[in-house]
Enzyme design. Sequence first.
Site: not given
Length: 342
Positions: A120, A203, A206
């Site tokens: 991130k 994966k 969102k």
Amino acid sequence: MSDRPSRFTPRVFSGIQPSGNLHLGNYLGAVKRFVDWQARDVETIFCMVDQHAITVWQDPADLARSTRELAAGFIAAGIDPERSILIAQSQVPEHAQLAWILNCVARMGWMRRMTQWKEKAGKNAEEASLGLFAYPALMAADILVYHATHVPVGEDQKQHIELTRDIAAKFNHDYGVDFFPETQPVIEGAGTRVMSLRDGSRKMSKSDASDAARINMTDDADAIARKIRRARTDPKPLPETAEGLETRPEARNLVNIYAALREITVEAAIAEVGGQGFGQFKPLLADLAVEKLSPIAGEMARLMDDPAQIDAILGRGAERARAIAAPILDETYRIVGFVRPA
Ligand code: AMP
Ligand code: TRP
């Protein structure tokens, strides 16, 4: 339930971030399994982790909507707010209070090794928020403030639960106590790692820019069927054995989704659908997904029509949660040497 005896009463805790859409990965990897835990004879606490969500920028109105929508998703999927305790993290201040202490237990080097932090923050770590770096210590606090023993999560959260154990062990060691339990991650079933429908090596998430890559829990029947029909695959028919899926990530993902929705093993799924071409298998999977997911979407929409009721449920959950967390935090403060009010 646990592989070793423990003096701690079994208690289940898990959390999901209210950022963006609840998707099929969250459902199969997490929420559906929360519902299974709820059916067992154990206390269950489920949390919308809004304080984790703001470690990256969240538009305030979107955050509030996502929090209520996630609560609606939990309830629509079968979480009963009477049986389980359903909470918004920011309504239970003990999480953040314990997090401060755990910030002082965890080491910089431990945090820096976290895969999620590396992914991130990326190359721009200097610009990442301090909260994003400390994220796993708040997560440890979410769990430990209830002395939770079992944490059902998807595969991607395993490292954070291991860190929670390290933090708990260091606290116990440094203060010479046996106070925090050794939490077990519970990662089981075919849905612990649901992949993108557009790229079997990533994966389902969102944050994927392409909406076609994921099935949202709010998608209608047409959208679900269309996304499955257009899911990326290879040209070969499905193999006759589960091993035959190993080198075929897209085929494996669709069979995993099929198995998880049907609540059977991958081996049992292959026994049913092995040898089918995608022209046959995809419509079958689409029908199954619509059958299982559409009622949840419908119920979510109904619940979202009455946000006041959702807020009341969360308020009640916070009261029940604080009744457990406050004495554990108080005892932590005493152990640390904070003077308590007379
Ligand atoms: P998050 O959306 O990152 O807050 O994740 C909430 C829960 O869903 C965690 O238990 C995750 O491990 C799980 N989860 C998220 N994405 C996936 C996925 N693609 N497959 C399986 N589980 C997932
Ligand atoms: N980090 C988790 C995720 O992104 C969410 C989370 C926060 C969580 N606190 C938790 C999960 C405590 C389990 C237990 O998916």
